[in-house]
Design a protein around this motif. Structure first.
Motif, mmCIF file in Angstrom:
data_model
loop_
_atom_site.group_PDB
_atom_site.id
_atom_site.type_symbol
_atom_site.label_atom_id
_atom_site.label_comp_id
_atom_site.label_asym_id
_atom_site.label_seq_id
_atom_site.Cartn_x
_atom_site.Cartn_y
_atom_site.Cartn_z
ATOM 1 N N UNK A 37 20.201 47.459 46.893
ATOM 2 C CA UNK A 37 20.099 47.756 45.476
ATOM 3 C C UNK A 37 20.605 46.526 44.731
ATOM 4 N N UNK A 38 20.269 46.427 43.456
ATOM 5 C CA UNK A 38 20.734 45.308 42.640
ATOM 6 C C UNK A 38 22.261 45.279 42.599
ATOM 7 N N UNK A 39 22.859 46.439 42.438
ATOM 8 C CA UNK A 39 24.323 46.530 42.371
ATOM 9 C C UNK A 39 24.966 46.032 43.666
ATOM 10 N N UNK A 40 24.412 46.439 44.798
ATOM 11 C CA UNK A 40 24.928 46.014 46.097
ATOM 12 C C UNK A 40 24.831 44.495 46.231
ATOM 13 N N UNK A 41 23.653 43.946 45.950
ATOM 14 C CA UNK A 41 23.449 42.497 46.094
ATOM 15 C C UNK A 41 24.340 41.701 45.144
ATOM 16 N N UNK A 42 24.556 42.205 43.955
ATOM 17 C CA UNK A 42 25.468 41.515 43.018
ATOM 18 C C UNK A 42 26.884 41.454 43.584
ATOM 19 N N UNK A 43 27.303 42.524 44.245
ATOM 20 C CA UNK A 43 28.674 42.572 44.766
ATOM 21 C C UNK A 43 28.902 41.516 45.848
ATOM 22 N N UNK A 44 27.840 41.095 46.527
ATOM 23 C CA UNK A 44 27.998 40.116 47.594
ATOM 24 C C UNK A 44 28.547 38.795 47.085
ATOM 25 N N UNK A 161 16.355 34.264 44.878
ATOM 26 C CA UNK A 161 15.056 34.950 44.870
ATOM 27 C C UNK A 161 15.228 36.452 45.091
ATOM 28 N N UNK A 162 16.142 36.826 45.962
ATOM 29 C CA UNK A 162 16.408 38.245 46.190
ATOM 30 C C UNK A 162 16.889 38.900 44.897
ATOM 31 N N UNK A 163 17.822 38.256 44.230
ATOM 32 C CA UNK A 163 18.357 38.807 42.970
ATOM 33 C C UNK A 163 17.241 38.946 41.930
ATOM 34 N N UNK A 164 16.386 37.950 41.823
ATOM 35 C CA UNK A 164 15.266 38.017 40.874
ATOM 36 C C UNK A 164 14.329 39.167 41.220
ATOM 37 N N UNK A 165 14.054 39.340 42.512
ATOM 38 C CA UNK A 165 13.131 40.410 42.918
ATOM 39 C C UNK A 165 13.735 41.796 42.649
ATOM 40 N N UNK A 166 15.042 41.903 42.728
ATOM 41 C CA UNK A 166 15.686 43.185 42.461
ATOM 42 C C UNK A 166 15.791 43.474 40.972
ATOM 43 N N UNK A 167 15.816 42.448 40.169
ATOM 44 C CA UNK A 167 15.908 42.617 38.724
ATOM 45 C C UNK A 167 14.581 42.961 38.108
ATOM 46 N N UNK A 168 13.477 42.631 38.799
ATOM 47 C CA UNK A 168 12.138 42.942 38.272
ATOM 48 C C UNK A 168 11.884 44.442 38.388
ATOM 49 N N UNK A 169 11.181 45.020 37.421
ATOM 50 C CA UNK A 169 10.867 46.444 37.538
ATOM 51 C C UNK A 169 9.898 46.677 38.696
ATOM 52 N N UNK A 170 10.038 47.817 39.397
ATOM 53 C CA UNK A 170 9.136 48.080 40.529
ATOM 54 C C UNK A 170 7.702 48.258 40.056
ATOM 55 N N UNK A 171 6.720 47.877 40.899
ATOM 56 C CA UNK A 171 5.316 48.026 40.504
ATOM 57 C C UNK A 171 4.944 49.512 40.350
ATOM 58 N N UNK A 172 3.993 49.757 39.481
ATOM 59 C CA UNK A 172 3.527 51.129 39.271
ATOM 60 C C UNK A 172 2.832 51.632 40.534
#
Length: 173
Positions: A37-44, A161-172
Motif C-alpha cells: 500500500x502507499x502507506x506501507x511503502x512510505x513507512x520504508x 517509481x514504486x511510490x509514483x505507481x502507488x500514488x496514481x489512481x488505479x485504472x478503471x
C-alpha cells in the motif's frame, strides 16, 4: 485501507485469492512479490526495520538487491529466520547444513560476506548445530544491508517509481 491481490500473469491458476491488505505482482523473473500500500511503502523511508517487518518491503527490497547482485544477503537472512522457527532437531541439522552450503561455504556462488570472527563462530557452532547457529552471521548481514544497500534502495529509481505507481489512481475496471 483496502487493496486487491492481483497477479499479473497469463496463467490464471496462479492468481491468488482476494486480500484486504496487498497486491501481488509478477516480476519479469516470474517471482511473485507483494505490492505494498502507499502507506506501507512510505513507512520504508523512515527505517530499515519497517522494510524488513513488511512482507512487501522484503519483496521489493529483494528485487532491488537482485539488481545490485546482492540478493543472497536477503536470501540468507530469510533462511535464518525460517531456521529459527524449526524445533525438530533432525530438521534443524539438515537446514543448518543446507544454509552453510548455500551461503557460508567459500565454494558457494551465493556466499555472503562475513568477517573472520563470525566465520570462526559459525565453525564452532557447526559442531552442535541449533536453530541459532547463524545468529551472529545473520546480524552481520542485516547490518550490512541496513548500512549499505538500504540507503541506495530508498534513493533508487526503483523505489521512486514504486511510490509514483502507488500514488496514481488505479485504472478503471
Amino acid at each position: 485501507m483496502r487493496c486487491r491481490r492481483v497477479m499479473i500473469s497469463s496463467r490464471s491458476e496462479n492468481t491468488p485469492a482476494s486480500c484486504p491488505c496487498c497486491i501481488w505482482m509478477l516480476r519479469p523473473q516470474n517471482v511473485m512479490i507483494l505490492k505494498p500500500t502507499l502507506e506501507d511503502a512510505r513507512s520504508w523511508s523512515m527505517s530499515f526495520e519497517k522494510v524488513m517487518k513488511s512482507a512487501a518491503g522484503r519483496g521489493c527490497f529483494r528485487q532491488f538487491l537482485r539488481t545490485e547482485f546482492s540478493e543472497e544477503n536477503m536470501m540468507f537472512w530469510l533462511a535464518c529466520e525460517e531456521l529459527k522457527k524449526e524445533t525438530n532437531k533432525t530438521v534443524v541439522e539438515e537446514k543448518v547444513r543446507q544454509i552453510y552450503e548455500d551461503f557460508i561455504s567459500i565454494l558457494s556462488p551465493k556466499e555472503v560476506s562475513l568477517d573472520s570472527r563470525v566465520r570462526e563462530v559459525i565453525n564452532r557452532n557447526m559442531l552442535e548445530p541449533t536453530s541459532h547457529t547463524f545468529d551472529d552471521a545473520q546480524q552481520q548481514i542485516y547490518t550490512l544491508m541496513q548500512r549499505d544497500s538500504y540507503p541506495r534502495f530508498i534513493n533508487s529509481t526503483a523505489y521512486t517509481d514504486l511510490m509514483k505507481s502507488l500514488e496514481e489512481p488505479p485504472p478503471e475496471p
